[in-house]
Design a protein around this motif. Structure first.
Motif, mmCIF file in Angstrom:
data_model
loop_
_atom_site.group_PDB
_atom_site.id
_atom_site.type_symbol
_atom_site.label_atom_id
_atom_site.label_comp_id
_atom_site.label_asym_id
_atom_site.label_seq_id
_atom_site.Cartn_x
_atom_site.Cartn_y
_atom_site.Cartn_z
ATOM 1 N N ARG A 171 22.427 25.226 -53.753
ATOM 2 C CA ARG A 171 21.575 24.460 -54.164
ATOM 3 C C ARG A 171 20.355 25.106 -53.413
ATOM 4 N N LEU A 172 19.417 25.866 -53.762
ATOM 5 C CA LEU A 172 18.403 26.405 -53.048
ATOM 6 C C LEU A 172 16.925 25.551 -53.333
ATOM 7 N N THR A 173 16.147 25.523 -52.077
ATOM 8 C CA THR A 173 14.735 25.089 -52.226
ATOM 9 C C THR A 173 13.834 26.022 -51.641
ATOM 10 N N ILE A 174 12.590 26.141 -52.253
ATOM 11 C CA ILE A 174 11.745 26.739 -51.589
ATOM 12 C C ILE A 174 10.357 26.479 -51.990
ATOM 13 N N GLU A 175 9.361 26.901 -51.027
ATOM 14 C CA GLU A 175 7.867 26.343 -51.442
ATOM 15 C C GLU A 175 7.325 27.492 -52.544
ATOM 16 N N SER A 176 6.737 27.105 -53.607
ATOM 17 C CA SER A 176 6.186 27.858 -54.399
ATOM 18 C C SER A 176 5.069 28.743 -53.963
ATOM 19 N N GLY A 177 5.109 30.088 -54.335
ATOM 20 C CA GLY A 177 4.085 30.959 -53.804
ATOM 21 C C GLY A 177 4.253 31.568 -52.412
ATOM 22 N N THR A 178 5.280 31.102 -51.727
ATOM 23 C CA THR A 178 5.549 31.630 -50.394
ATOM 24 C C THR A 178 6.507 33.122 -50.357
ATOM 25 N N ASP A 195 19.445 28.861 -59.448
ATOM 26 C CA ASP A 195 19.811 27.853 -58.225
ATOM 27 C C ASP A 195 18.658 27.425 -57.370
ATOM 28 N N ILE A 196 17.513 27.802 -57.837
ATOM 29 C CA ILE A 196 16.230 27.581 -57.009
ATOM 30 C C ILE A 196 15.435 26.287 -57.576
ATOM 31 N N THR A 197 15.279 25.394 -56.720
ATOM 32 C CA THR A 197 14.050 24.291 -56.876
ATOM 33 C C THR A 197 12.745 24.389 -56.244
ATOM 34 N N HIS A 198 11.881 24.722 -57.065
ATOM 35 C CA HIS A 198 10.489 24.919 -56.131
ATOM 36 C C HIS A 198 9.858 23.403 -55.688
ATOM 37 N N LEU A 199 9.163 23.580 -54.654
ATOM 38 C CA LEU A 199 8.354 22.370 -53.992
ATOM 39 C C LEU A 199 6.887 22.993 -53.838
ATOM 40 N N VAL A 200 6.029 22.027 -53.966
ATOM 41 C CA VAL A 200 4.718 22.349 -53.817
ATOM 42 C C VAL A 200 4.269 22.333 -52.438
ATOM 43 N N PRO A 201 3.715 23.484 -51.626
ATOM 44 C CA PRO A 201 3.564 23.713 -50.401
ATOM 45 C C PRO A 201 2.378 22.630 -49.904
ATOM 46 N N ARG A 203 2.505 19.501 -50.213
ATOM 47 C CA ARG A 203 2.761 18.099 -50.758
ATOM 48 C C ARG A 203 4.203 17.532 -50.721
ATOM 49 N N SER A 204 5.212 18.497 -50.434
ATOM 50 C CA SER A 204 6.584 18.074 -50.189
ATOM 51 C C SER A 204 6.938 18.656 -48.894
ATOM 52 N N ASP A 205 8.304 17.785 -48.516
ATOM 53 C CA ASP A 205 8.585 17.934 -47.001
ATOM 54 C C ASP A 205 9.810 18.742 -47.309
ATOM 55 N N LEU A 206 9.874 20.183 -47.155
ATOM 56 C CA LEU A 206 10.702 21.063 -47.337
ATOM 57 C C LEU A 206 12.167 20.936 -46.500
ATOM 58 N N LEU A 207 11.962 20.915 -45.388
ATOM 59 C CA LEU A 207 12.820 20.556 -44.216
ATOM 60 C C LEU A 207 13.550 19.138 -44.307
ATOM 61 N N GLY A 208 12.657 18.218 -44.766
ATOM 62 C CA GLY A 208 13.248 17.032 -44.827
ATOM 63 C C GLY A 208 13.991 16.720 -46.108
ATOM 64 N N THR A 218 17.462 27.244 -47.514
ATOM 65 C CA THR A 218 16.259 27.509 -47.781
ATOM 66 C C THR A 218 15.849 28.759 -47.042
ATOM 67 N N LEU A 219 14.774 29.379 -47.234
ATOM 68 C CA LEU A 219 14.423 30.844 -46.524
ATOM 69 C C LEU A 219 13.215 30.412 -46.014
ATOM 70 N N LEU A 220 12.922 30.494 -44.753
ATOM 71 C CA LEU A 220 11.338 30.162 -44.004
ATOM 72 C C LEU A 220 11.262 31.009 -42.757
ATOM 73 N N ASP A 221 10.065 30.974 -42.113
ATOM 74 C CA ASP A 221 9.912 31.493 -40.953
ATOM 75 C C ASP A 221 10.689 30.662 -39.847
ATOM 76 N N LEU A 222 11.287 31.475 -38.820
ATOM 77 C CA LEU A 222 11.856 31.088 -38.046
ATOM 78 C C LEU A 222 11.274 30.111 -36.863
ATOM 79 N N ARG A 223 10.005 30.634 -36.772
ATOM 80 C CA ARG A 223 9.115 29.616 -35.968
ATOM 81 C C ARG A 223 8.944 28.177 -36.554
ATOM 82 N N ARG A 224 8.849 28.060 -37.681
ATOM 83 C CA ARG A 224 8.858 26.930 -38.393
ATOM 84 C C ARG A 224 10.145 25.970 -38.169
#
Length: 308
Positions: A171-178, A195-201, A203-208, A218-224
């Motif tokens: 179950r994947l999640t990602i912020e739209s437009g990233t 498998d992907i559910t999009h969240l609004v950058p 407005r949503s707590d991706l890692l939460g 999810t897939l994101l910048d390592l720094r984050r």
């Protein structure tokens, strides 16, 4: 003869005075106020981050005091990190912008003659209205590599990830437009789309959401992820150890008219790199430090993604 000696002595004194004055001048570095653990500046808290420690170390090596100009970079359709950095440098707010991602687009010659300043610490109403005649950016040698990484939720913590294809069925999640969105949506001709559910950058707590078990990965910048882990020491989400093969080096940028400063900074960076000091500063800041790698400047990232 006496006149010549007097003139030579005067010239020497002036040169010594100029050098001493230059040494007294602060090394002015612009840093993003909300980019932990690279840099962070919040009211009531001490300034922190890898870039803060690195800038202080470089200033000390150059024998100059450090002055940080904090700025806020807003991620919206009208903003351009490259133009904002250029405007800060061109307006004399700083001589170096730190934590700058080296890409072809971010380092190309500007297509416009002027740019607006980002919001910065101490900005006035007039500053927010002004347009600054801008120059051409020149990069230092890079001092850190910033990749994208897969982060796993509690239910998928034991999943071995060696490629994006290993995410199939999760179950994947990602912020739209990233960038992460583009990578996942285009992988293997859309294999992961269902498998992907999009969240609004913003407005949503991706890692939460990942923390609470709503999603598996999810897939994101390592720094984050490093920043989240620092503020949530008891987190149940984990790093997969997989880094997407397209990432960007970070370093300093200055105006091309300030190449002498960049040369001096590069000498210090080379020395710090050789001694392992930069890696130590990254570790102390809670950053997963990775050494810079080729290509030094990332090319057309979108084309690279579509061709994979």
């Amino acid at each position: 003869m006496r006149a010549r000696l007097a003139a030579a002595a005067t010239a020497l004194l002036l040169a010594m005075s100029t050098a001493a004055h230059a040494a007294d001048e602060p090394l002015k570095v612009c840093l993003d106020e909300d980019l932990p653990p690279l840099s962070a500046h919040h009211r009531g808290k001490p300034d922190a981050g890898f870039d803060v420690a690195l800038a202080q170390t470089i200033a000390e090596r150059l024998g100059r005091p450090l002055k940080i100009q904090w700025f806020e970079s807003k991620l919206d359709e009208d903003s351009s990190p490259a133009l904002e950095a250029n405007a800060l440098l061109s307006d004399g707010r700083c001589s170096l912008v730190g934590g700058y991602a080296f890409t072809t687009d971010s380092l190309k010659v500007p297509g416009v003659p002027t740019a607006k300043l980002p919001d910065f610490d101490g900005a006035t109403r007039d500053d927010r209205r002004r347009r600054i005649p801008i120059g051409v950016l020149v990069p230092s040698q890079p001092y850190i590599y910033s990749p994208m990484t897969v982060v796993l939720g509690p239910k998928a913590k034991d999943k071995k990830i060696t490629d994006i294809g290993d995410l199939s069925g999760l179950r994947l999640t990602i912020e739209s437009g990233t960038l992460g969105d583009a990578i996942l949506m285009t992988f293997d001709k859309g294999k992961l789309i269902e498998d992907i559910t999009h969240l609004v950058p913003g407005r949503s707590d991706l890692l939460g959401e990942l923390e609470h078990g709503e999603f598996d990965a999810t897939l994101l910048d390592l720094r984050r992820f490093d920043a989240y882990r620092a503020s949530h020491p008891d987190t149940r989400i984990t790093a997969s150890g997989y880094y997407y093969p397209i990432g960007a080096n970070r370093g300093y940028v200055a105006l091309e008219t300030d190449k002498a400063l960049l040369e001096a900074v590069n000498k210090v960076l080379s020395d710090l790199q050789a001694k392992g000091t930069i890696a130590e500063l990254g570790k102390a800041a809670g950053l997963t430090w990775l050494a810079p790698r080729e290509p030094i400047v990332l090319g057309d990232v979108w084309l690279k993604i579509l061709n994979r």
